[in-house]
Write a protein that holds these residues in place. Structure first.
Motif, mmCIF file in Angstrom:
data_model
loop_
_atom_site.group_PDB
_atom_site.id
_atom_site.type_symbol
_atom_site.label_atom_id
_atom_site.label_comp_id
_atom_site.label_asym_id
_atom_site.label_seq_id
_atom_site.Cartn_x
_atom_site.Cartn_y
_atom_site.Cartn_z
ATOM 1 N N LEU A 68 0.813 -1.216 0.000
ATOM 2 C CA LEU A 68 0.000 0.000 0.000
ATOM 3 C C LEU A 68 0.844 1.264 0.000
ATOM 4 O O LEU A 68 0.313 2.356 0.141
ATOM 5 C CB LEU A 68 -0.909 0.022 1.242
ATOM 6 C CG LEU A 68 -1.960 -1.070 1.359
ATOM 7 C CD1 LEU A 68 -2.675 -0.965 2.686
ATOM 8 C CD2 LEU A 68 -2.958 -0.975 0.221
ATOM 9 N N ARG A 69 2.171 1.130 -0.171
ATOM 10 C CA ARG A 69 3.026 2.290 0.090
ATOM 11 C C ARG A 69 2.743 3.460 -0.834
ATOM 12 O O ARG A 69 2.990 4.614 -0.464
ATOM 13 C CB ARG A 69 4.505 1.897 0.030
ATOM 14 C CG ARG A 69 5.024 1.536 -1.350
ATOM 15 C CD ARG A 69 6.456 1.082 -1.265
ATOM 16 N NE ARG A 69 7.016 0.869 -2.580
ATOM 17 C CZ ARG A 69 6.765 -0.200 -3.336
ATOM 18 N NH1 ARG A 69 5.961 -1.140 -2.900
ATOM 19 N NH2 ARG A 69 7.306 -0.311 -4.525
ATOM 20 N N ASN A 70 2.223 3.194 -2.051
ATOM 21 C CA ASN A 70 1.941 4.312 -2.945
ATOM 22 C C ASN A 70 0.528 4.843 -2.788
ATOM 23 O O ASN A 70 0.160 5.832 -3.404
ATOM 24 C CB ASN A 70 2.179 3.898 -4.395
ATOM 25 C CG ASN A 70 3.648 3.567 -4.614
ATOM 26 O OD1 ASN A 70 4.519 4.213 -4.019
ATOM 27 N ND2 ASN A 70 3.918 2.565 -5.426
ATOM 28 N N ILE A 71 -0.302 4.153 -1.998
ATOM 29 C CA ILE A 71 -1.702 4.564 -1.840
ATOM 30 C C ILE A 71 -1.889 5.410 -0.583
ATOM 31 O O ILE A 71 -2.657 6.352 -0.566
ATOM 32 C CB ILE A 71 -2.621 3.322 -1.790
ATOM 33 C CG1 ILE A 71 -2.406 2.493 -3.064
ATOM 34 C CG2 ILE A 71 -4.080 3.716 -1.651
ATOM 35 C CD1 ILE A 71 -3.048 1.143 -3.026
ATOM 36 N N ILE A 72 -1.152 5.031 0.508
ATOM 37 C CA ILE A 72 -1.328 5.737 1.783
ATOM 38 C C ILE A 72 -0.784 7.151 1.668
ATOM 39 O O ILE A 72 0.379 7.340 1.318
ATOM 40 C CB ILE A 72 -0.590 4.980 2.912
ATOM 41 C CG1 ILE A 72 -1.170 3.583 3.078
ATOM 42 C CG2 ILE A 72 -0.680 5.753 4.223
ATOM 43 C CD1 ILE A 72 -0.408 2.720 4.069
ATOM 44 N N PRO A 73 -1.616 8.178 1.960
ATOM 45 C CA PRO A 73 -1.100 9.554 1.921
ATOM 46 C C PRO A 73 -0.060 9.759 3.016
ATOM 47 O O PRO A 73 -0.186 9.194 4.106
ATOM 48 C CB PRO A 73 -2.345 10.412 2.210
ATOM 49 C CG PRO A 73 -3.502 9.494 2.131
ATOM 50 C CD PRO A 73 -3.024 8.111 2.344
ATOM 51 N N ARG A 111 0.134 8.579 7.399
ATOM 52 C CA ARG A 111 0.748 7.266 7.276
ATOM 53 C C ARG A 111 0.891 6.547 8.614
ATOM 54 O O ARG A 111 0.628 5.348 8.697
ATOM 55 C CB ARG A 111 2.085 7.346 6.554
ATOM 56 C CG ARG A 111 3.165 8.085 7.321
ATOM 57 C CD ARG A 111 4.424 8.194 6.498
ATOM 58 N NE ARG A 111 5.538 8.619 7.322
ATOM 59 C CZ ARG A 111 5.693 9.846 7.799
ATOM 60 N NH1 ARG A 111 4.791 10.758 7.539
ATOM 61 N NH2 ARG A 111 6.740 10.154 8.542
ATOM 62 N N SER A 147 7.713 1.108 3.995
ATOM 63 C CA SER A 147 7.013 2.173 3.279
ATOM 64 C C SER A 147 7.858 2.740 2.147
ATOM 65 O O SER A 147 7.393 3.596 1.408
ATOM 66 C CB SER A 147 6.635 3.284 4.254
ATOM 67 O OG SER A 147 7.801 3.841 4.808
#
Lengths: 199, 192
Positions: A58-63, A67, A119
């Protein structure tokens, strides 16, 4: 960076909690016997590996701004899974570890790895990192548990290992023994690294 | 009244949250090098622990238990604590800037201080009433502050002491904490 390197750094160079002095509470609390240390270590490894996996995916989805909160939710979900599984299948161990199972959530090693590694890296290295750190943590806990169990109750994994007339030094399985034992192990690690550097 | 007094003494001295229950050790070793930082951290812990225990007790009694959601306790509590810390930080920044200046940097660190979550969970496990939860949380965090300030006082002296090189830093800090814990074992039996 090879996957193998990510895995092995957790076993010696950055072994938690001896090198990275993080997540001390479970380390001190549950290592009254080698078996408890092993159980706690494996539970933490499970959470570490799966939290790293999900956070890396999810590292590119979580703002960026939320985080930490997002990481905590992911970690907490896996902790609940561990809690329920242990309650169902390993009840005696669940009783002994007690409050320290829900407290895996706030173990700084897990949040630390999520923030510092998972992350920012791809899935496979993140799993290797989690697994390495987890196994390092398990080894440390088992080692500390074994030392305290041998001196404090004269047994190892429940089997008597000392000679007949041995008087257990029971303060070792209580709180002061935990602090002093961990402190001396840290000093030993420092001594070993200084020796290695000289060579 | 007597009952509350025993609970208070028990949580501050006998079952000291750091030295007997092993909670909140990372900040215990991390900030115990300077007296003013240790005092600031202690004040922040007292404030947040008491507030968080009150809120989580209400959450548990009026939301989780009636709807049989006890298995969500860990997630719910940690989220409440994280949110609460954020709110307290914003509130202090706006309305009590003096207090914010002295506590500010410690507040974010408190979310991952396991003493806060630990006290909240312990109050639920021991089935304390609301007032007892408040007393227990306050006393536990006072015990935290006591142990932290005691250790800091000792560690400040290390700066001028000849210490073997391998023992410097966390290592000797831990051994000192162990000796403090040994001293605190003398309180055993006073209350529980």
């Amino acid at each position: 960076m090879s996957v193998a390197k990510e895995f092995t750094k957790g076993l010696w160079n950055e072994i938690p909690p001896f090198r990275l002095v993080l997540g001390l509470c479970p380390v001190l609390a549950v290592t009254t016997a080698a078996k408890n240390g092993l159980g706690m270590g494996l539970a933490t490894t499970f959470v570490l590996v799966f939290a790293n996996l999900i956070i890396s995916l999810l590292r590119n989805i979580i703002p960026r701004k939320v985080r930490i909160a997002a990481f905590i939710v992911v970690i907490a979900s896996f902790v609940v899974i561990v809690e329920l599984v242990m309650q169902a299948y390993f009840y005696p161990l669940f009783k002994v570890l007690g409050i320290f199972i829900p407290l895996i959530v706030v173990n700084c090693i897990i949040l630390g790895r999520a923030e510092a590694f998972a992350s920012k890296n791809r899935v496979v290295p993140s799993i290797a990192d989690g697994l390495g750190m987890g196994i390092g943590f398990t080894l440390s806990l088992t080692f500390l548990g074994a030392v305290r169990e041998i001196i404090g109750s004269g047994t190892l994994f429940g089997h008597p290992v000392m000679w007949e007339s041995f008087q257990p030094f029971s303060v070792m399985v209580q709180a002061p023994g935990a602090f002093i034992c961990l402190g001396l192990i840290l000093a030993l690690m420092n001594w070993i690294s200084v020796k290695q550097k000289k060579r | 009244m007597y009952e509350y007094l025993l609970l208070l003494i028990g949580a501050v001295f006998v079952n000291n949250i750091i030295l007997a229950r092993y909670l909140g050790n990372c900040p215990f070793l991390g900030v115990s090098t300077q007296l003013d930082t240790a005092t600031g951290m202690s004040a922040a812990v007292v404030f947040v622990t008491t507030l968080a225990s009150a809120v989580t007790w209400i959450l548990q009694t009026f939301l989780l238990t009636p709807f049989e959601l006890e298995y969500l306790r860990t997630i719910a509590f940690i989220l409440v604590i994280a949110t609460l810390v954020q709110l307290v930080e914003m509130f202090l920044q706006k309305s009590v800037p003096v207090l914010y200046k002295s506590l500010g940097i410690f507040l974010p660190l408190i979310t991952t201080n396991c003493a806060v979550l630990g006290v909240a969970v312990l109050s639920i496990q021991n089935e304390y009433s609301f007032v007892k939860t408040l007393v227990f949380a306050f006393a536990s965090s006072i015990g935290y502050g006591l142990a932290l300030i005691l250790l800091t006082g000792i560690r400040e002296r290390f700066a001028i002491a000849p210490i073997p090189v391998h023992l410097r830093g966390t290592s000797l800090g831990l051994v000192t904490a162990g000796i403090l814990a040994l001293a605190f074992m003398g309180f055993a039996g006073m209350a529980h």
